[in-house]
Design an enzyme around this catalytic site. Structure first.
Site, PDB file in Angstrom:
ATOM      1  N   SER A   1       0.850  -1.179   0.000  1.00 49.45           N
ATOM      2  CA  SER A   1       0.000   0.000   0.000  1.00 49.45           C
ATOM      3  C   SER A   1       0.888   1.232   0.000  1.00 49.45           C
ATOM      4  CB  SER A   1      -0.888   0.020   1.253  1.00 49.45           C
ATOM      5  OG  SER A   1      -1.516   1.271   1.430  1.00 49.45           O
TER       6      SER A   1
ATOM      7  N   TYR B   1      -2.098  -0.431  10.366  1.00 49.72           N
ATOM      8  CA  TYR B   1      -2.205  -0.804   8.955  1.00 49.72           C
ATOM      9  C   TYR B   1      -0.932  -0.439   8.199  1.00 49.72           C
ATOM     10  CZ  TYR B   1      -3.962  -0.997   4.154  1.00 49.72           C
ATOM     11  OH  TYR B   1      -4.129  -1.281   2.826  1.00 49.72           O
TER      12      TYR B   1
END
Length: 248
Positions: A140, A154
């Site tokens: 990501s 995350y």
């Protein structure tokens, strides 16, 4: 051509759309996720459009280490040989660290990093046995820097995934096993549907199209979509924290 592809987390979001686009390109697919009914619906959809393909479905909880190994081996056998494995399954839960919800952050770390490591172990076991294959990690843009509040865990998990991929890539240099790390920016999925509106977000289909193109090209690292994430990635890596804090 990497004919046979396994995708984890294929029942929704980026995984579902990757599966749809790879099927359209003529790839056989091993689709894995916890929601077997959703996988069955996707299999039926793909076979109706592309009847010559082989589509297998496998119920899989990626946090179950034993199941990961058994499903990867089962899919490999069912397809004769898996040529590409895409480590995609993940969740987007999170809470500010120290606010009384450690179980939420632990679940994110367990699913997005520890489970990714287990998938890498299972995939590399297969690829090392034949000295061939393409292992893809879906990281990501959040992996580029430590990030605050609800995305701290995350971002940390995705940074771990990127580091894992780089370590394997270094080991595999000059060998016929390829390692790719894909860094998606803001692509619309159910995972981020509650994220505030941003001018940088793109729709699922074009966003995933850029991911699939980078995977097919077997790029070592790819920030997708290239615009604006290639220049933004360079910026995010060097911008001082006080400035980064103001713009995220």
């Amino acid at each position: 051509m990497r004919r046979n592809i396994l995708i984890t987390g294929a029942s929704a979001g980026l995984g579902e759309e990757m599966a749809r686009q790879f099927a359209a390109k003529g790839h056989n697919l091993a689709l894995t996720a916890r929601r077997e009914d959703r996988l069955a619906a996707l299999r039926d959809e793909f076979l109706a459009k592309h009847p010559g393909l082989t589509i297998t479905i496998h119920k899989l909880d990626v946090t179950d280490d034993e199941q990961v190994f058994s499903v990867f081996r089962e899919a490999d056998k069912a397809h004769g040989q898996l040529d590409r494995i895409i480590v995609n399954a993940g969740i987007g839960k999170g809470a500010p660290v120290g606010t009384g919800r450690p179980e939420v952050n632990r679940e994110t770390l367990q699913t997005n990093f520890i489970a990714a490591f287990t998938q890498a172990e299972a995939a590399m076991e297969l690829f090392r046995s034949r000295n061939a294959g393409h292992l893809v990690f879906i990281a990501s843009a959040a992996a580029l820097r430590g990030l605050p509040k609800t995305i701290t865990a995350y971002a940390a998990a995705k940074a771990g995934v990127a580091s894992l991929a780089e370590g394997l890539r270094m080991e595999m240099l000059g060998k016929p096993i390829t390692i790719s790390t894909i860094y998606p920016g803001y692509i619309k999925t159910a995972l981020n549907e509650k994220v505030r509106n941003t001018p940088l977000i793109v729709d699922t289909v074009p966003g995933v199209r850029s991911m699939v193109a980078a995977i097919e090209a077997e790029k070592a690292n790819a920030y997708v979509p290239a615009w604006p994430w290639v220049p933004l990635a360079r910026f995010m890596k060097v911008v001082p924290l006080p400035i980064l804090k103001r713009i995220i």
